[in-house]
Design a protein around this motif. Sequence first.
Motif, mmCIF file in Angstrom:
data_model
loop_
_atom_site.group_PDB
_atom_site.id
_atom_site.type_symbol
_atom_site.label_atom_id
_atom_site.label_comp_id
_atom_site.label_asym_id
_atom_site.label_seq_id
_atom_site.Cartn_x
_atom_site.Cartn_y
_atom_site.Cartn_z
ATOM 1 N N GLY A 82 84.446 -60.334 69.733
ATOM 2 C CA GLY A 82 84.417 -61.782 69.844
ATOM 3 C C GLY A 82 85.286 -62.359 70.942
ATOM 4 N N THR A 112 80.411 -66.990 68.928
ATOM 5 C CA THR A 112 80.536 -65.609 68.473
ATOM 6 C C THR A 112 81.621 -65.537 67.410
ATOM 7 N N LEU A 113 81.330 -64.835 66.321
ATOM 8 C CA LEU A 113 82.352 -64.655 65.294
ATOM 9 C C LEU A 113 83.504 -63.833 65.859
ATOM 10 N N HIS A 114 84.735 -64.339 65.698
ATOM 11 C CA HIS A 114 85.871 -63.591 66.199
ATOM 12 C C HIS A 114 87.028 -63.686 65.215
#
Length: 213
Positions: free
Chosen positions: A114, A131-133
Amino acid sequence: MAGTLLAPPSGVPLEKLVQVAMERGYTAQGEMFSVADMGKLAQEALGCQVEHLCGGLGGPNRARVLQHLVSGHPLLIPYDEDFNHEPCQRKGHKAHWAVSAGVLLGVQAVPSPGYAEDPELPGLFHPAPSTLHQPPSLPEDGSPGAVYLLSKQGKSWHYQLWDYDQVRDSNLQLTDFSPSRATDGRAYVVPAGGVQAGLCGQALLLTPQDFSR
């Protein structure tokens, strides 16, 4: 500036903010020596949620401030402004407001996935949009030079990176009303208890109205 970050791209015109502040008795010349009044002004004029932070930017408040900035929300901080707009310690004689819009963290390892490395600055990583981070681990308190606030004062053309401890220390020594202002013949709105009661060790965490913590 904080309004633009909360509700881009329009924000709220400065003239409207000053007008509301004067109508509510928060200011006479555009000055704002009360964090509590600034919070009420932000709630009314910007339509945002406000958390009034007391007790300084250190200790348990440090993690709260950093998580707030990592989440992408602005921080309003009173501090003493040096000639180059950076924090200094003048006992409140140069008290001004700044907005922090982000944070630079010195970490041992970049969390993944991410995060994307900056194409122009090797070693600098940004959360990738959409974006998943994983949130980065915060540097330990007392690790010098590991945390910088991306901050801007109203008279400055550019954002600057300010060492977190310098901002904390400047915010924590706002105690006195400027002697030059006290003798300039103008009227100012100063809260009961003076600059120390109104500004010292305080800040505002702002979030959009529809944001759920």
